[in-house]
Design an enzyme around this catalytic site. Sequence first.
Site, PDB file in Angstrom:
ATOM      1  N   HIS A 193       0.826  -1.218   0.000  1.00  0.00           N
ATOM      2  CA  HIS A 193       0.000   0.000   0.000  1.00  0.00           C
ATOM      3  C   HIS A 193       0.855   1.261   0.000  1.00  0.00           C
ATOM      4  CE1 HIS A 193      -3.172  -2.745   0.917  1.00  0.00           C
ATOM      5  NE2 HIS A 193      -2.691  -3.046   2.102  1.00  0.00           N
TER       6      HIS A 193
ATOM      7  N   HIS B 112      -6.927  -4.740  -0.979  1.00  0.00           N
ATOM      8  CA  HIS B 112      -6.167  -5.987  -0.962  1.00  0.00           C
ATOM      9  C   HIS B 112      -6.499  -6.875  -2.141  1.00  0.00           C
ATOM     10  CE1 HIS B 112      -6.152  -4.706   3.297  1.00  0.00           C
ATOM     11  NE2 HIS B 112      -4.901  -5.050   3.188  1.00  0.00           N
TER      12      HIS B 112
END
Lengths: 329, 329
Positions: free
Chosen positions: A57, A215
């Site tokens: 991320h 995700h």
Amino acid sequence: MKKFINSIDTLLDESLLGVAKAHADIIKLNKQPRFISRNNPTKPGKVALISGGGSGHEPLHTGFVGIGMLDAACPGQIFTSPSPDQMLAAAQTVENGGGVLFIVKNYAGDVMNFEMAGEMLDCPNAAVLVSDDVSLPKTHSTGRRGVAGTLIVEKIVGAAAEQGFDLATCKALGDKVSQATASMGVALHSCTLPALGKPSFIISDNEMEMGVGIHGERGHETINLTSATEIVEHIATLINKDLNPQKGQTVLLHVNGFGATPLMELYLIYDLAAQFWEKRGIIIARSLVGNFTTSLDMTGCSITLSLMDEDLLKLWDAPVHTAALRWGC
Amino acid sequence: MKKFINSIDTLLDESLLGVAKAHADIIKLNKQPRFISRNNPTKPGKVALISGGGSGHEPLHTGFVGIGMLDAACPGQIFTSPSPDQMLAAAQTVENGGGVLFIVKNYAGDVMNFEMAGEMLDCPNAAVLVSDDVSLPKTHSTGRRGVAGTLIVEKIVGAAAEQGFDLATCKALGDKVSQATASMGVALHSCTLPALGKPSFIISDNEMEMGVGIHGERGHETINLTSATEIVEHIATLINKDLNPQKGQTVLLHVNGFGATPLMELYLIYDLAAQFWEKRGIIIARSLVGNFTTSLDMTGCSITLSLMDEDLLKLWDAPVHTAALRWGC
């Protein structure tokens, strides 16, 4: 699968070496257990702010360690929670007499591990749970996920901690910002996890995934690809329903790219989202557009709205010097 | 083709509205002809710095307009040179008694149009040509292309202009930095131009394109996909041969993403590149890692090395406040 890596097993560690080296003026890397912490001492009594989560991320969270934001970040493997020993070691390193505040995105593994670290820690500590993703109902069994709104919590609480707010006040502030922040994402293509070697889901050329997380999980619905205006209308309407801002409300508007969306498109999305709220008499006092909470190479973006007041704006504007956010320093 | 757009025809204008709105504290948009300029007055006599080029490389150049960097940027359509009337209008708007310096990436269309604008302009003006791409030989018929090194020229000359250096000195400084800067790129996947609707070139799953530019053009060779270490060795060796830095030389190392490469991988590439030069006794004094000179959604990256001295480092470190680069403000 095409990636700029040497091996899947060493990707995270090699990347962290680069993060620490490129920003050696502000941060350093602890290799075992893995965490990134500030290079410069903080004022005694300052609340130590720690976040962490699965990697992939970036710049979240390692890119937010530095003056005015986090004291440390614990990176797990890609899309995998860091372990309690990482959090504990980070906390023991950066704790400076003011206790520890964990900022935790609401995922079962992250929550459990930060809880365990908190229990093992022999100093006052607390946690702020971020759950800004409105693509899931508030009543969802594990609660809503924490997504791009997390950086807003980290920035505002980071400024407060830097200014000497105590642990209870930082915790209350974090909860307040978290509850006043709502996000939702959309993807055109999923991301390719190195360990999987292929996209986490495949949708057709005329489809998009609405309500995606960060995700590579599927969203709440797969719908036909439509215009940017309709996409923004769809997302902004859900965010607006959730936060219900009143005419004259001051907000921060954040358009976040998931990694592979051209900045041209993110700014276009930003303008449409700004129009949506301006039409409703909302005052967009601060803006942030770019790739801050990514999902590897996912093509997609999210919109985040955060309700502000004068005090929160001052904390947002306070000096920050991290790898990914910097002003006033 | 999946893009967050309303129509191909309106993409650029809608995106520029977002850029101007998100950064209304520092920049404003002139719609017809298109240019972005600073919102705040400059000191009388300051050299006005203007760049521009095809769109699709954001944040370059619009993201570099502001205090300590550009006075204006002229965005053309995607991968298409802006027109002389854009450059002329921008120059007439931001000229403030110190003359105009154009910073031009070396592409035939850009060079020709900036030359025309310079001829039409009734104030002293000059141009710095950036041609940092070492994937082409110095003897190439149209010269080497200007790629990611351009931002280094813009930052350093921007600081000099802000500090009151005159036109001739800024021009000489720009030429010096440009000549001391070398870049090379590699792509794993090309980009999808909205008007084309498909990738500009297709290579197989075990191939990569070495020496790519930033317009989706093919590189100088298609070679087998290999490890990050070997990729960096290949690129860094060519850059090193070109600049031939001596032991003890101070440099700025910039790893630039083309748009769709995860930051994790860019930092890994950065670490390997840093190792390459550290082993040779080169001192990496400053670093920049991220997506600054993009090529829409191309998966790839470039490495840029720029030879520095104390004066150049001071100019690099000088305060800057733009959409994409900000420190000290």
